[in-house]
Design an enzyme around this catalytic site. Structure first.
Site, PDB file in Angstrom:
ATOM      1  N   PRO A 157       0.815  -1.216   0.000  1.00 35.35           N
ATOM      2  CA  PRO A 157       0.000   0.000   0.000  1.00 35.35           C
ATOM      3  C   PRO A 157       0.848   1.265   0.000  1.00 35.35           C
ATOM      4  O   PRO A 157       1.871   1.331   0.687  1.00 35.35           O
ATOM      5  CB  PRO A 157      -0.788  -0.109   1.314  1.00 35.35           C
ATOM      6  CG  PRO A 157       0.084  -0.942   2.201  1.00 35.35           C
ATOM      7  CD  PRO A 157       0.835  -1.887   1.305  1.00 35.35           C
ATOM      8  N   GLY A 158       0.457   2.237  -0.769  1.00 38.35           N
ATOM      9  CA  GLY A 158       1.125   3.545  -0.757  1.00 38.35           C
ATOM     10  C   GLY A 158       0.130   4.613  -0.343  1.00 38.35           C
ATOM     11  O   GLY A 158       0.118   5.092   0.794  1.00 38.35           O
ATOM     12  N   TYR A 167      -4.479  13.876 -13.774  1.00 40.01           N
ATOM     13  CA  TYR A 167      -5.522  12.845 -13.715  1.00 40.01           C
ATOM     14  C   TYR A 167      -6.941  13.398 -13.555  1.00 40.01           C
ATOM     15  O   TYR A 167      -7.861  12.635 -13.308  1.00 40.01           O
ATOM     16  CB  TYR A 167      -5.292  11.923 -12.501  1.00 40.01           C
ATOM     17  CG  TYR A 167      -3.924  11.326 -12.352  1.00 40.01           C
ATOM     18  CD1 TYR A 167      -3.402  10.456 -13.307  1.00 40.01           C
ATOM     19  CD2 TYR A 167      -3.163  11.592 -11.221  1.00 40.01           C
ATOM     20  CE1 TYR A 167      -2.154   9.885 -13.136  1.00 40.01           C
ATOM     21  CE2 TYR A 167      -1.906  11.019 -11.042  1.00 40.01           C
ATOM     22  CZ  TYR A 167      -1.406  10.171 -12.007  1.00 40.01           C
ATOM     23  OH  TYR A 167      -0.179   9.603 -11.828  1.00 40.01           O
ATOM     24  N   CYS A 187       2.146  29.394 -14.847  1.00 39.61           N
ATOM     25  CA  CYS A 187       1.746  29.927 -16.149  1.00 39.61           C
ATOM     26  C   CYS A 187       1.203  28.817 -17.033  1.00 39.61           C
ATOM     27  O   CYS A 187       1.829  28.421 -18.018  1.00 39.61           O
ATOM     28  CB  CYS A 187       2.925  30.613 -16.814  1.00 39.61           C
ATOM     29  SG  CYS A 187       3.353  32.104 -15.952  1.00 39.61           S
ATOM     30  N   GLU A 188       0.062  28.294 -16.624  1.00 43.29           N
ATOM     31  CA  GLU A 188      -0.626  27.215 -17.336  1.00 43.29           C
ATOM     32  C   GLU A 188      -2.103  27.386 -17.045  1.00 43.29           C
ATOM     33  O   GLU A 188      -2.484  27.396 -15.877  1.00 43.29           O
ATOM     34  CB  GLU A 188      -0.238  25.843 -16.750  1.00 43.29           C
ATOM     35  CG  GLU A 188       1.148  25.352 -17.031  1.00 43.29           C
ATOM     36  CD  GLU A 188       1.296  24.777 -18.423  1.00 43.29           C
ATOM     37  OE1 GLU A 188       0.305  24.265 -18.970  1.00 43.29           O
ATOM     38  OE2 GLU A 188       2.407  24.861 -18.949  1.00 43.29           O
ATOM     39  N   ARG A 239      -1.680  16.439  -9.511  1.00 44.66           N
ATOM     40  CA  ARG A 239      -2.681  15.400  -9.795  1.00 44.66           C
ATOM     41  C   ARG A 239      -3.935  15.909 -10.505  1.00 44.66           C
ATOM     42  O   ARG A 239      -4.433  15.229 -11.417  1.00 44.66           O
ATOM     43  CB  ARG A 239      -3.040  14.622  -8.525  1.00 44.66           C
ATOM     44  CG  ARG A 239      -1.844  13.833  -7.972  1.00 44.66           C
ATOM     45  CD  ARG A 239      -2.224  12.906  -6.825  1.00 44.66           C
ATOM     46  NE  ARG A 239      -3.017  11.778  -7.276  1.00 44.66           N
ATOM     47  CZ  ARG A 239      -4.323  11.672  -7.112  1.00 44.66           C
ATOM     48  NH1 ARG A 239      -4.990  12.604  -6.462  1.00 44.66           N
ATOM     49  NH2 ARG A 239      -4.978  10.631  -7.586  1.00 44.66           N
ATOM     50  N   TYR A 264       1.478  11.146  -3.459  1.00 42.65           N
ATOM     51  CA  TYR A 264       1.688  11.607  -4.836  1.00 42.65           C
ATOM     52  C   TYR A 264       1.522  13.130  -4.978  1.00 42.65           C
ATOM     53  O   TYR A 264       1.054  13.612  -6.007  1.00 42.65           O
ATOM     54  CB  TYR A 264       0.762  10.846  -5.802  1.00 42.65           C
ATOM     55  CG  TYR A 264       0.901   9.350  -5.659  1.00 42.65           C
ATOM     56  CD1 TYR A 264       2.078   8.709  -6.036  1.00 42.65           C
ATOM     57  CD2 TYR A 264      -0.107   8.577  -5.099  1.00 42.65           C
ATOM     58  CE1 TYR A 264       2.236   7.334  -5.874  1.00 42.65           C
ATOM     59  CE2 TYR A 264       0.037   7.207  -4.932  1.00 42.65           C
ATOM     60  CZ  TYR A 264       1.214   6.593  -5.319  1.00 42.65           C
ATOM     61  OH  TYR A 264       1.365   5.248  -5.156  1.00 42.65           O
TER      62      TYR A 264
HETATM   63  C1  PLP Z   1       2.286   2.424  -7.215  1.00 43.38           C
HETATM   64  C2  PLP Z   1       2.471   1.039  -6.777  1.00 43.38           C
HETATM   65  C3  PLP Z   1       2.027   0.650  -5.524  1.00 43.38           C
HETATM   66  C4  PLP Z   1       1.269   1.549  -4.594  1.00 43.38           C
HETATM   67  O1  PLP Z   1       0.035   1.901  -5.113  1.00 43.38           O
HETATM   68  P1  PLP Z   1      -1.010   2.710  -4.220  1.00 43.38           P
HETATM   69  O2  PLP Z   1      -2.147   2.952  -5.135  1.00 43.38           O
HETATM   70  O3  PLP Z   1      -0.338   3.973  -3.804  1.00 43.38           O
HETATM   71  O4  PLP Z   1      -1.360   1.848  -3.061  1.00 43.38           O
HETATM   72  C5  PLP Z   1       2.288  -0.641  -5.115  1.00 43.38           C
HETATM   73  N1  PLP Z   1       2.967  -1.504  -5.920  1.00 43.38           N
HETATM   74  C6  PLP Z   1       3.400  -1.145  -7.130  1.00 43.38           C
HETATM   75  C7  PLP Z   1       4.132  -2.122  -7.954  1.00 43.38           C
HETATM   76  C8  PLP Z   1       3.168   0.125  -7.614  1.00 43.38           C
HETATM   77  O5  PLP Z   1       3.581   0.465  -8.825  1.00 43.38           O
END
Ligand code: PLP
Length: 443
Positions: A291-292, A334, A361-362, A330, A390
């Site tokens: 998880p990130g 996105y 400037c965008e 983001r 992110y």
């Molecule tokens: C980006 C990524 C993550 C983390 O993704 P999250 O959406 O931030 O949880 C985990 N594993 C891999 C291989 C990734 O590229």
């Protein structure tokens, strides 16, 4: 108003995070400012860890550091018992510099350079997640040069499409990442790996996407990955001991986002692994996840000062803040949506609809469209929620804007963990060749 973690509105009508009044933080550290609710980060990590402990499986929760990689965050990840994913020499360097245990570092990426691989080999990291055939051979050769045997997982594309934004979904077949499962490439990759003397294959990895709100995709990925492990055992006589299901657990950015409790994802993955393994009489592997966003995303808040405004009667009112796509790309990348409040007058009644522009400037440098706020004045503080993942990680110096500071707040204490960039940082790598130099203007 939806408040995350320890955030609340105090008696003065100010936003408070981690027991710190953000108007005080603005005075002390300036704006824009990234504020990280440390208790919430630790709480998210603990949700994953305790859910896994209850499954009885052996596991690793590897924080995907790319979401927010600074030394203080690496320390928190280690203290919470997590492992760490890195995808570049810079992230690896950050982790090692923070003293993160190398054997719990996993190295990702679809184009690791020889220099990066050597750096990771020298550090004795725990595992390489190998993405392609070039890397298999390169890694084997470089490990052989150093007389080392290294643990690898092979990243496979299981062909599961997560319901998410096209640009951040990676599990489908047409992806730059990994060995394709469906067309036999993944099988060949395992065969190849087994023939490379300096690689020790632990298992396989899959990452199906990001900001996912359902367990179905993970279940399907487990089934595909586990079926593959069974096939490998049958045909190649090798029993994988690790299955890595990646990250992608969704968070609530705005109303309508319905994230599941983190334990629900863990249980779905664990149940699927247990059931497939029981059916195939396959020894239970160690399960890793990555998880990130779900660790740091909703713990982050960006505090801005409102500057100018532009009212186009009958069309729209813009307000501009002292940051923008440089600290949060983001929305431009996105079309990501965010919620925000006027942090110094959070209890005032909502009186106008404004769109929040950055200062770059965008024309595309817009943070939020159509936000309900009290009557906004120059000098007000705008707090944008859910910017922990992110944002700092993707920040740039476009327009030579200096990257903001980052503070961790907890129990009324605010600690600077990244200093605001200085003008010297901005020109620090610039060089003037002799032929372009000018006599110093002043002494
Ligand atoms: C980006 C990524 C993550 C983390 O993704 P999250 O959406 O931030 O949880 C985990 N594993 C891999 C291989 C990734 O590229």
């Amino acid at each position: 108003m939806y408040l995350h973690g320890t955030s609340k509105i105090n008696a003065k009508g100010h936003l408070e995070i981690g027991g710190c009044d953000v108007t005080d933080l603005a005075k002390e550290f300036g704006t824009p400012l990234y504020i990280v609710d440390e208790a919430l980060v630790r709480g998210r990590a603990q949700e994953f860890m305790s859910a896994f402990r209850q499954t009885g499986l052996r596991f690793q929760v590897a924080y995907a550091s790319k979401a927010f990689c600074v030394m203080a965050m690496c320390r928190v990840a280690e203290e919470e018992g997590m492992s760490l994913d890195v995808v570049s020499d810079g992230e690896l360097y950050t982790a090692l510099k923070a003293g993160f245990p190398a054997d719990r570092i996993h190295f990702h990426g679809n184009n690791k350079t020889p220099e990066e691989i050597n750096m990771a080999l020298d550090a004795n990291i725990g595992c390489f997640v190998v993405d392609n055939f070039n890397e298999l051979h390169l890694l084997n050769a470089l490990a052989a040069d150093k007389g080392k045997t290294v643990n690898v997982l092979l990243r496979i594309t299981p062909g599961v499409e997560a319901h998410t934004h096209d640009y951040i979904s990676t599990g489908q077949q047409d992806s730059k990442f990994g060995f394709d499962l469906g067309n036999g490439t993944a099988f060949r990759a395992v065969e190849t790996t087994l023939g490379l003397a300096n690689l020790n294959i632990l298992g396989v990895h899959s990452h199906i996407g990001s900001q996912i709100f359902e367990v179905e995709g993970f279940r399907m990925a487990v089934e595909k990955v586990a079926a593959f492990a069974v096939e490998i055992r049958e045909k190649l006589g090798r029993t994988f001991t690790v299955l890595n299901l990646g990250g992608g657990y969704g968070i609530r950015y705005v109303e309508g986002d319905k994230p599941l409790p983190l334990g629900v994802y863990v249980n779905a993955i664990a149940d699927a692994v247990k059931s497939v393994c029981a059916d195939a009489n396959f020894p239970l592997p160690e399960v890793w996840i990555e998880p990130g966003r779900s660790i740091v995303g909703d713990a982050g808040t960006t505090l801005y000062t409102v500057g100018t405004s532009k009212d186009i009667p009958g069309v729209r009112k813009y307000i501009a803040v002292d940051g923008g796509m440089t600290d949060n790309p983001r929305p431009a990348l996105y079309e990501s949506k965010y919620e925000a409040v006027l942090a110094n007058r959070a209890n005032d009644s909502l009186e106008e609809v404004v769109s929040v522009a950055g200062k770059c400037c965008e024309s595309g440098d817009m943070l939020i469209w159509d936000l309900n706020l009290p009557k906004v004045e120059s000098g007000d503080l705008l707090a944008v929620f859910c910017t922990g993942a992110y944002n700092y990680a993707m920040a740039s110096n476009y327009n030579r804007i200096r990257r903001p500071a980052v503070v961790f707040v907890k129990d009324g204490q605010a600690d600077l963990v990244v200093a605001r960039e200085s003008y010297d940082n901005i020109v620090g790598n610039d060089l003037l060749p002799a032929r372009l130099r000018k006599e110093p203007v002043s002494k």
